[in-house]
Design an enzyme around this catalytic site. Structure first.
Site, PDB file in Angstrom:
ATOM      1  N   LYS A 170      30.358 -60.781  28.724  1.00 38.73           N
ATOM      2  CA  LYS A 170      30.343 -59.434  29.307  1.00 38.73           C
ATOM      3  C   LYS A 170      30.813 -58.430  28.257  1.00 38.73           C
ATOM      4  O   LYS A 170      31.986 -58.394  27.895  1.00 38.73           O
ATOM      5  CB  LYS A 170      31.277 -59.330  30.519  1.00 38.73           C
ATOM      6  CG  LYS A 170      31.050 -58.014  31.255  1.00 38.73           C
ATOM      7  CD  LYS A 170      32.198 -57.596  32.150  1.00 38.73           C
ATOM      8  CE  LYS A 170      33.171 -56.678  31.478  1.00 38.73           C
ATOM      9  NZ  LYS A 170      32.642 -55.398  30.991  1.00 38.73           N
ATOM     10  N   GLY A 201      28.443 -55.221  33.143  1.00 31.94           N
ATOM     11  CA  GLY A 201      29.114 -54.860  34.390  1.00 31.94           C
ATOM     12  C   GLY A 201      30.441 -54.185  34.164  1.00 31.94           C
ATOM     13  O   GLY A 201      30.940 -54.127  33.031  1.00 31.94           O
ATOM     14  N   GLY A 203      34.323 -53.740  34.214  1.00 30.57           N
ATOM     15  CA  GLY A 203      35.419 -54.687  34.011  1.00 30.57           C
ATOM     16  C   GLY A 203      36.224 -54.941  35.258  1.00 30.57           C
ATOM     17  O   GLY A 203      36.509 -56.087  35.610  1.00 30.57           O
ATOM     18  N   GLY A 207      35.030 -58.446  36.101  1.00 29.60           N
ATOM     19  CA  GLY A 207      36.045 -59.133  35.287  1.00 29.60           C
ATOM     20  C   GLY A 207      36.850 -60.124  36.113  1.00 29.60           C
ATOM     21  O   GLY A 207      36.974 -61.302  35.742  1.00 29.60           O
ATOM     22  N   GLU A 245      43.389 -61.164  23.103  1.00 25.34           N
ATOM     23  CA  GLU A 245      43.384 -60.403  21.845  1.00 25.34           C
ATOM     24  C   GLU A 245      43.534 -58.937  22.257  1.00 25.34           C
ATOM     25  O   GLU A 245      42.572 -58.317  22.719  1.00 25.34           O
ATOM     26  CB  GLU A 245      42.059 -60.607  21.095  1.00 25.34           C
ATOM     27  CG  GLU A 245      41.784 -62.050  20.710  1.00 25.34           C
ATOM     28  CD  GLU A 245      42.544 -62.490  19.466  1.00 25.34           C
ATOM     29  OE1 GLU A 245      43.100 -61.631  18.760  1.00 25.34           O
ATOM     30  OE2 GLU A 245      42.594 -63.707  19.221  1.00 25.34           O
ATOM     31  N   CYS A 279      41.672 -52.157  16.352  1.00 23.27           N
ATOM     32  CA  CYS A 279      42.898 -52.667  16.970  1.00 23.27           C
ATOM     33  C   CYS A 279      44.006 -52.918  15.965  1.00 23.27           C
ATOM     34  O   CYS A 279      45.179 -52.736  16.267  1.00 23.27           O
ATOM     35  CB  CYS A 279      42.591 -53.932  17.743  1.00 23.27           C
ATOM     36  SG  CYS A 279      41.714 -55.140  16.749  1.00 23.27           S
ATOM     37  N   GLU A 379      49.650 -47.071  21.367  1.00 26.66           N
ATOM     38  CA  GLU A 379      48.377 -47.144  20.653  1.00 26.66           C
ATOM     39  C   GLU A 379      47.546 -45.899  20.976  1.00 26.66           C
ATOM     40  O   GLU A 379      47.268 -45.633  22.150  1.00 26.66           O
ATOM     41  CB  GLU A 379      47.635 -48.411  21.095  1.00 26.66           C
ATOM     42  CG  GLU A 379      46.381 -48.671  20.317  1.00 26.66           C
ATOM     43  CD  GLU A 379      45.663 -49.931  20.780  1.00 26.66           C
ATOM     44  OE1 GLU A 379      45.565 -50.143  22.007  1.00 26.66           O
ATOM     45  OE2 GLU A 379      45.190 -50.687  19.917  1.00 26.66           O
TER      46      GLU A 379
HETATM   47  P1  NAD Z   1      39.686 -52.304  28.064  1.00 26.39           P
HETATM   48  O1  NAD Z   1      40.767 -53.281  28.293  1.00 26.39           O
HETATM   49  O2  NAD Z   1      39.604 -51.115  28.923  1.00 26.39           O
HETATM   50  O3  NAD Z   1      38.256 -53.027  28.168  1.00 26.39           O
HETATM   51  C1  NAD Z   1      37.938 -54.176  27.434  1.00 26.39           C
HETATM   52  C2  NAD Z   1      36.967 -55.024  28.216  1.00 26.39           C
HETATM   53  O4  NAD Z   1      37.633 -55.501  29.375  1.00 26.39           O
HETATM   54  C3  NAD Z   1      35.740 -54.273  28.736  1.00 26.39           C
HETATM   55  O5  NAD Z   1      34.634 -55.129  28.689  1.00 26.39           O
HETATM   56  C4  NAD Z   1      36.115 -53.956  30.177  1.00 26.39           C
HETATM   57  O6  NAD Z   1      35.001 -53.799  31.007  1.00 26.39           O
HETATM   58  C5  NAD Z   1      36.887 -55.199  30.535  1.00 26.39           C
HETATM   59  N1  NAD Z   1      37.844 -55.078  31.627  1.00 26.39           N
HETATM   60  C6  NAD Z   1      38.502 -53.976  32.060  1.00 26.39           C
HETATM   61  N2  NAD Z   1      39.297 -54.296  33.099  1.00 26.39           N
HETATM   62  C7  NAD Z   1      39.151 -55.615  33.321  1.00 26.39           C
HETATM   63  C8  NAD Z   1      39.711 -56.539  34.240  1.00 26.39           C
HETATM   64  N3  NAD Z   1      40.572 -56.167  35.171  1.00 26.39           N
HETATM   65  N4  NAD Z   1      39.330 -57.836  34.164  1.00 26.39           N
HETATM   66  C9  NAD Z   1      38.470 -58.247  33.220  1.00 26.39           C
HETATM   67  N5  NAD Z   1      37.886 -57.423  32.338  1.00 26.39           N
HETATM   68  C10 NAD Z   1      38.236 -56.120  32.369  1.00 26.39           C
HETATM   69  O7  NAD Z   1      39.797 -51.919  26.517  1.00 26.39           O
HETATM   70  P2  NAD Z   1      38.888 -50.936  25.690  1.00 26.39           P
HETATM   71  O8  NAD Z   1      39.364 -49.562  25.905  1.00 26.39           O
HETATM   72  O9  NAD Z   1      37.441 -51.257  25.925  1.00 26.39           O
HETATM   73  O10 NAD Z   1      39.196 -51.434  24.197  1.00 26.39           O
HETATM   74  C11 NAD Z   1      40.207 -50.933  23.430  1.00 26.39           C
HETATM   75  C12 NAD Z   1      41.369 -51.909  23.391  1.00 26.39           C
HETATM   76  O11 NAD Z   1      40.954 -53.154  22.854  1.00 26.39           O
HETATM   77  C13 NAD Z   1      42.468 -51.426  22.482  1.00 26.39           C
HETATM   78  O12 NAD Z   1      43.710 -51.634  23.095  1.00 26.39           O
HETATM   79  C14 NAD Z   1      42.325 -52.323  21.248  1.00 26.39           C
HETATM   80  O13 NAD Z   1      43.487 -52.470  20.498  1.00 26.39           O
HETATM   81  C15 NAD Z   1      41.884 -53.589  21.878  1.00 26.39           C
HETATM   82  N6  NAD Z   1      41.245 -54.466  20.882  1.00 26.39           N
HETATM   83  C16 NAD Z   1      41.895 -55.581  20.474  1.00 26.39           C
HETATM   84  C17 NAD Z   1      41.324 -56.400  19.506  1.00 26.39           C
HETATM   85  C18 NAD Z   1      41.999 -57.651  19.039  1.00 26.39           C
HETATM   86  O14 NAD Z   1      41.337 -58.491  18.435  1.00 26.39           O
HETATM   87  N7  NAD Z   1      43.282 -57.825  19.282  1.00 26.39           N
HETATM   88  C19 NAD Z   1      40.079 -56.070  18.973  1.00 26.39           C
HETATM   89  C20 NAD Z   1      39.446 -54.917  19.407  1.00 26.39           C
HETATM   90  C21 NAD Z   1      40.033 -54.121  20.382  1.00 26.39           C
END
Ligand code: NAD
Length: 473
Positions: A170, A201, A203, A207, A245, A279, A379
């Site tokens: 996803k 879809g 999250g 999710g 992650e 990140c 962040e």
């Molecule tokens: P987000 O957590 O809002 O979304 C990430 C993904 O999770 C999306 O696909 C979203 O649809 C899904 N999601 C949201 N709520 C969910 C739930 N309750 N259950 C399951 N899935 C769910 O994050 P974002 O704004 O898309 O991304 C930015 C964040 O990602 C930043 O905090 C960044 O640091 C982090 N990030 C971490 C790494 C790493 O390797 N550590 C790499 C890239 C980004």
């Protein structure tokens, strides 16, 4: 305008019946470029069933054959290189001249790297009389964010396929295009039906279905700490493995005797790359008080060199932020920094004057930041660097470790030998010394609120492997 109305399930394009459509906005033009139908729980269940059905055959496929599929995918990614570039330019606003290096090249190379690693699953270790064997963990749900769509996908998909796992993927709502192309590629190379399944879809809706599903054996989640915690809670009842992650606020220590020109350039360019949406970006630059004036001058100069604008222009180095939501978040943090008493060395919360639309923010650097300000602790996920002064190296290490996060870190000292002891004391999953760059051969992941997973390197394979001991007489 593109319409994506299908998921990829069990080797077929599966029509989505749901009425909920996500509008994909090009962040540079603010035009709607695609409508994507969002999958429902029913679609996810079908995808999981398909992955489950395919698991036995795929995990019994000889590792050499699995490696051939991975290499075929890499070849086809190379053929679709320009399409993959455009997917990033259109949906994220990545500068066209940098997209290959930032998002595509490593992903292709990684497919080949994990193809080479496929035999690992069949290695048997003899320990005294016992045989320590490995087996694929099973059906994996792979959930990704929008900031490195292809890179994040491949960082999970390649080791999962190499070990013999099957997957349900996803992507983030905002960036489905690269994943959509990958499904076309996988379809073309003829990966057996059900091994790779893709759903688009929301999250918060699908999710939890993925995290709770009893037939999903493992979930690998990359995204915010907030959502990562929810995923772990939802996965708990089914006792599946959760690889997290998550976010970061990484510290970068520059020592008094470092080559300042090289060190500061490296730090500023690191934060501005991908418009700050990385990140492990080194967003807290810790600098010695004694060299503060020189450092600030270099930092401002490097920030001014950034070319902010149209991602399709070959000279652009910084495109817009990827979405209106992210634009608002970053603007609010810049305003907050001013309210907290930090000084704006360069940049502002306004869109740069030469641009009349798009989610653009100029490179922004705060000085006089103190360690407990919110801009130093939270962040921001935009092109915003916080410069924090320190008195001596002990204090620098203490400030660096004073964070809820621990994803990455960096040190620039006089030389490698001086940097290593400092690197050893930083609480983070990675430490980049003397201006080094991401390596897919090194494990990547965090400590504390940055997560518990390890992607990339050989360690990524272990996320998808169960160990089985055969105890012999
Ligand atoms: P987000 O957590 O809002 O979304 C990430 C993904 O999770 C999306 O696909 C979203 O649809 C899904 N999601 C949201 N709520 C969910 C739930 N309750 N259950 C399951 N899935 C769910 O994050 P974002 O704004 O898309 O991304 C930015 C964040 O990602 C930043 O905090 C960044 O640091 C982090 N990030 C971490 C790494 C790493 O390797 N550590 C790499 C890239 C980004």
């Amino acid at each position: 305008m593109q319409h994506i109305n299908n998921a990829y399930i069990n080797g077929n394009w599966h029509p989505l019946a749901g009425l909920d459509q996500f509008s994909l906005i090009n962040p540079a033009t603010q035009d709607c470029i695609a409508k994507v139908t969002m999958a429902t729980a029913e679609d996810v269940n079908l995808a999981v069933e398909a992955a489950n059905k395919a698991l036995l055959d795929w995990s019994n496929t000889p590792n050499k054959k699995r490696a051939e599929y991975l290499n075929a995918i890499a070849d086809e990614m190379q053929n679709r290189y320009q399409d993959l570039v455009q997917a990033h330019v259109q949906s994220m606003g990545c500068p066209v001249g940098l997209t290959g290096a930032f998002h595509i090249d490593c992903a292709i190379e990684a497919m080949r790297y994990y193809a080479e690693m496929a035999p690992m699953i069949d290695k048997v270790e003899q320990r005294e009389n016992n045989l320590i064997t490995k087996q694929p963990i099973g059906v994996c749900a792979l959930i990704n964010p929008w900031n490195y769509p292809l890179h994040q996908l491949v960082g999970k998909l390649a080791p999962a396929l190499a070990t013999g796992c099957t997957v349900v993927v996803k992507p983030a709502e905002q960036t489905p295009l690269a994943d959509h192309i990958m499904a076309q590629i996988i379809d073309k190379v003829g990966l057996p039906a059900g091994v790779f399944n893709l759903v688009f879809g929301r999250g918060h809706e699908i999710g939890p279905v993925m995290a709770e599903h009893p037939k999903v054996n493992m979930i690998s989640f990359t995204g915010s700490t907030r959502a990562g915690i929810e995923v772990a809670k939802n996965a708990a009842a089914s006792v599946k493995r959760v690889c997290q992650e998550l976010g970061g606020k990484s510290a970068y220590i520059i020592t008094e005797d470092a080559d300042l020109e090289a060190a500061v350039r490296y730090g500023v360019e690191d934060v501005m790359g991908n418009t700050g949406q990385t990140c492990n970006a080194l967003t807290r630059m810790l600098v010695p008080k004694s060299r503060y004036q020189e450092i600030v001058k270099i930092a401002a100069q490097v920030a001014k060199e950034q070319v902010v604008g149209d991602p399709n222009h070959p000279d652009t180095t910084m495109g817009p932020l990827a979405s209106e939501r992210q634009f608002n978040i970053v603007q609010d943090y810049i305003k907050l920094g001013v309210e907290e008493g930090a000084e704006l060395l360069i940049g502002s919360s306004d869109r740069p004057a030469h641009l009349d639309k798009g989610y653009y923010i100029a490179p922004t650097i705060f000085t006089k930041v103190t360690r407990h300000m919110r801009i130093a602790q939270e962040e921001i996920f935009g092109p915003v660097l916080c410069i924090i002064e320190y008195d001596d190296i002990e204090q620098a290490i203490e400030i660096a470790n004073d964070s809820q996060y621990g994803l990455s870190s960096a040190v620039y000292a006089k030389d490698q030998a001086s940097a290593l002891p400092i690197a050893a004391r930083l609480d983070a999953g990675q430490c980049y010394i003397q201006g080094s760059y991401f390596s897919m051969y090194a494990p990547f992941g965090g400590v504390k609120q940055s997560g518990n997973g390890r992607e990339w390197g050989e360690e990524a394979m272990h996320e998808y492997i169960e160990t089985k001991a055969i105890i012999c007489p």
